[in-house]
Scaffold this motif. Structure first.
Motif, PDB file in Angstrom:
ATOM      1  N   ILE A  12      14.942  10.172 -64.152  1.00  0.00           N
ATOM      2  CA  ILE A  12      14.271  10.341 -62.932  1.00  0.00           C
ATOM      3  C   ILE A  12      14.137   8.792 -62.229  1.00  0.00           C
ATOM      4  N   THR A  13      13.383   8.019 -63.158  1.00  0.00           N
ATOM      5  CA  THR A  13      13.506   6.601 -62.713  1.00  0.00           C
ATOM      6  C   THR A  13      14.783   5.981 -62.058  1.00  0.00           C
ATOM      7  N   GLU A  14      15.821   6.228 -63.152  1.00  0.00           N
ATOM      8  CA  GLU A  14      16.965   5.435 -62.553  1.00  0.00           C
ATOM      9  C   GLU A  14      17.545   6.170 -61.385  1.00  0.00           C
ATOM     10  N   LEU A  15      17.418   7.246 -61.028  1.00  0.00           N
ATOM     11  CA  LEU A  15      17.765   8.121 -59.798  1.00  0.00           C
ATOM     12  C   LEU A  15      17.048   7.525 -58.716  1.00  0.00           C
ATOM     13  N   SER A  16      15.875   7.560 -58.944  1.00  0.00           N
ATOM     14  CA  SER A  16      14.918   7.224 -57.626  1.00  0.00           C
ATOM     15  C   SER A  16      15.077   5.627 -57.173  1.00  0.00           C
ATOM     16  N   ARG A  17      15.855   5.007 -58.065  1.00  0.00           N
ATOM     17  CA  ARG A  17      16.134   3.698 -57.391  1.00  0.00           C
ATOM     18  C   ARG A  17      17.242   3.630 -56.468  1.00  0.00           C
ATOM     19  N   LEU A  18      18.073   4.774 -56.331  1.00  0.00           N
ATOM     20  CA  LEU A  18      19.120   4.831 -55.553  1.00  0.00           C
ATOM     21  C   LEU A  18      18.447   4.856 -53.962  1.00  0.00           C
ATOM     22  N   PRO A  19      19.341   4.506 -52.922  1.00  0.00           N
ATOM     23  CA  PRO A  19      18.815   4.430 -51.604  1.00  0.00           C
ATOM     24  C   PRO A  19      18.738   5.696 -51.072  1.00  0.00           C
ATOM     25  N   GLY A  20      17.596   5.953 -50.431  1.00  0.00           N
ATOM     26  CA  GLY A  20      17.105   7.373 -49.727  1.00  0.00           C
ATOM     27  C   GLY A  20      16.828   8.465 -50.788  1.00  0.00           C
ATOM     28  N   VAL A  21      16.910   8.099 -52.150  1.00  0.00           N
ATOM     29  CA  VAL A  21      16.282   9.087 -52.926  1.00  0.00           C
ATOM     30  C   VAL A  21      14.901   8.726 -53.394  1.00  0.00           C
ATOM     31  N   GLY A  22      13.988   9.594 -52.861  1.00  0.00           N
ATOM     32  CA  GLY A  22      12.418   9.528 -53.509  1.00  0.00           C
ATOM     33  C   GLY A  22      12.491  10.253 -54.640  1.00  0.00           C
ATOM     34  N   GLN A  23      11.137  10.240 -55.112  1.00  0.00           N
ATOM     35  CA  GLN A  23      10.581  10.826 -56.218  1.00  0.00           C
ATOM     36  C   GLN A  23      11.003  12.413 -56.452  1.00  0.00           C
ATOM     37  N   ARG A  24      10.745  13.041 -55.288  1.00  0.00           N
ATOM     38  CA  ARG A  24      10.934  14.296 -55.450  1.00  0.00           C
ATOM     39  C   ARG A  24      12.456  14.596 -55.572  1.00  0.00           C
ATOM     40  N   THR A  25      13.320  13.939 -54.843  1.00  0.00           N
ATOM     41  CA  THR A  25      14.899  14.050 -54.803  1.00  0.00           C
ATOM     42  C   THR A  25      15.199  13.779 -56.152  1.00  0.00           C
ATOM     43  N   ALA A  26      14.706  12.646 -56.751  1.00  0.00           N
ATOM     44  CA  ALA A  26      15.282  12.215 -58.060  1.00  0.00           C
ATOM     45  C   ALA A  26      14.907  13.317 -59.050  1.00  0.00           C
ATOM     46  N   GLN A  27      13.683  13.939 -58.854  1.00  0.00           N
ATOM     47  CA  GLN A  27      13.556  14.812 -59.858  1.00  0.00           C
ATOM     48  C   GLN A  27      14.324  16.238 -59.787  1.00  0.00           C
ATOM     49  N   ARG A  28      14.808  16.561 -58.618  1.00  0.00           N
ATOM     50  CA  ARG A  28      15.632  17.518 -58.200  1.00  0.00           C
ATOM     51  C   ARG A  28      17.105  17.357 -58.920  1.00  0.00           C
ATOM     52  N   LEU A  29      17.502  15.912 -58.669  1.00  0.00           N
ATOM     53  CA  LEU A  29      18.984  15.761 -59.078  1.00  0.00           C
ATOM     54  C   LEU A  29      18.879  15.864 -60.742  1.00  0.00           C
ATOM     55  N   ALA A  30      17.398  15.160 -61.125  1.00  0.00           N
ATOM     56  CA  ALA A  30      17.623  14.977 -62.740  1.00  0.00           C
ATOM     57  C   ALA A  30      17.725  16.400 -63.203  1.00  0.00           C
ATOM     58  N   PHE A  31      16.863  17.453 -62.665  1.00  0.00           N
ATOM     59  CA  PHE A  31      16.785  18.721 -63.208  1.00  0.00           C
ATOM     60  C   PHE A  31      18.228  19.427 -63.108  1.00  0.00           C
ATOM     61  N   HIS A  32      18.775  19.034 -61.979  1.00  0.00           N
ATOM     62  CA  HIS A  32      20.391  19.668 -61.829  1.00  0.00           C
ATOM     63  C   HIS A  32      21.081  19.024 -62.819  1.00  0.00           C
ATOM     64  N   ILE A  33      21.083  17.699 -63.155  1.00  0.00           N
ATOM     65  CA  ILE A  33      21.875  17.087 -64.370  1.00  0.00           C
ATOM     66  C   ILE A  33      21.578  17.710 -65.626  1.00  0.00           C
ATOM     67  N   LEU A  34      20.207  17.964 -65.797  1.00  0.00           N
ATOM     68  CA  LEU A  34      20.011  18.573 -67.164  1.00  0.00           C
ATOM     69  C   LEU A  34      20.532  19.925 -67.143  1.00  0.00           C
ATOM     70  N   ARG A  35      20.626  20.718 -66.075  1.00  0.00           N
ATOM     71  CA  ARG A  35      21.235  22.226 -66.134  1.00  0.00           C
ATOM     72  C   ARG A  35      22.683  22.161 -66.564  1.00  0.00           C
ATOM     73  N   LEU A  36      23.401  20.961 -66.313  1.00  0.00           N
ATOM     74  CA  LEU A  36      24.719  21.109 -66.077  1.00  0.00           C
ATOM     75  C   LEU A  36      25.108  20.992 -67.700  1.00  0.00           C
ATOM     76  N   PRO A  37      26.397  21.529 -67.862  1.00  0.00           N
ATOM     77  CA  PRO A  37      27.016  21.248 -69.344  1.00  0.00           C
ATOM     78  C   PRO A  37      27.456  19.818 -69.352  1.00  0.00           C
TER      79      PRO A  37
END
Lengths: 201, 201
Positions: A12-37
């Motif tokens: 989540i921390t690493e994703l939230s460093r991306l431009p335009g990615v806030g804490q909530r978006t980073a969480q959403r992306l992280a859980f998406h990545i966690l769900r992926l095979p």
């Protein structure tokens, strides 16, 4: 967030460093990545590693390049006597999409900004002047952004070129109304320039 | 996009697979990553690899876990007689943020949806019923989303519980959550109130 394990928090921390990615978006992306095979998630990690390992700078124009020269400088069909000057490698993409430009590029890596301490030698202006002075160039199109710093950079380049390579034309992208734009919503500066640059129909 | 090298195109493609990331955003993120020094870009690749390598499922509640049990199931201070049922691991986060819940969780991994072929045994409802039947549970709070499938799942669980564990209370988050909304995006205050005012099903 003590309910999350350290690896998840790190992602989540690493994703939230991306431009335009806030804490909530980073969480959403992280859980998406966690769900992926793994076979769907790991190619992203690999792609990041690969660009960091393989992609460097073109030794001629400073565009992104795998190897010593970028794909445009390696392309013999591109006119080497016409050079388009841009601020960043990402600026090349929209110009390529127009299919209107068949020359080469020169990537400055920024724009002049004396208050931020960005001087000509910080943004590969000396490299541009040298490249043009080496001969074979008939025109330099300055396509820096149409911002204060982009305009200042364009004026500085034009000045230097007049001094050192007076036989090479220096041009600037036209400013005017965006295609499809309503006159009603145009700002005064854009509209003023469009008026001054009006052409015969 | 022939002006971009294959590694850059691969990175853009992988980024554009993320939810909510279109082609333009993927390009912007890719050029950002390209500009970063390796020591700032590689931790993201490493974080993705690490979650895929280390993060699995809690053997008790199916939350994300490093090792056999998640941090909540390992926490002796959490009340094991109170179980909150959620659809996804990401739903635990907003509930934890309310500081109103001190029980354990049960992650279904989805919601009932007969038209999509999602039946009770596909979403760990049997595991929930078994866990409750094993004893020591006094209340099950069903915190599935307040969507059609979430509501159907809650009703099905309540029905099954009445049959198999009639002495265990089954409650549902109070309405106050906007109907049709995803739990993941609820604010703490609304969700906290909904928890305090949970009602029997």
């Amino acid at each position: 967030m003590s309910s999350l394990s350290p690896p998840v928090n790190r992602l989540i921390t690493e994703l939230s460093r991306l431009p335009g990615v806030g804490q909530r978006t980073a969480q959403r992306l992280a859980f998406h990545i966690l769900r992926l095979p793994p076979e769907e998630a790991l190619p992203l990690a690999e792609a990041i590693r690969e660009v960091k390992e393989k992609v460097g700078q073109c030794e001629v124009c400073f565009n992104l390049a795998v190897g010593p020269r970028c794909r445009i400088c390696e392309d013999e069909r591109r006119d080497p006597s016409l050079i388009c000057v841009v601020e960043e490698p990402s600026d090349i993409l929209p110009i390529e999409r127009t299919n209107e430009f068949n020359g080469r590029y020169h990537v400055l890596g920024g724009a002049l900004s004396p208050i931020d301490g960005v001087d000509p030698e910080d943004i590969r202006i000396p490299e541009l002047l040298e490249r043009v002075a080496a001969g074979g160039v008939r025109e330099v199109v300055v396509a820096t952004n149409s911002t204060t710093t982009g305009e200042a950079t364009a004026l500085y380049i034009a000045e230097q070129m007049r001094e050192r390579s007076p036989n090479v034309a220096v041009t600037r992208l036209a400013s005017g109304l965006p295609v499809g734009a309503d006159l009603e919503y145009a700002d005064e500066i854009t509209l003023g320039r469009a008026l001054r640059a009006r052409r015969e129909l």
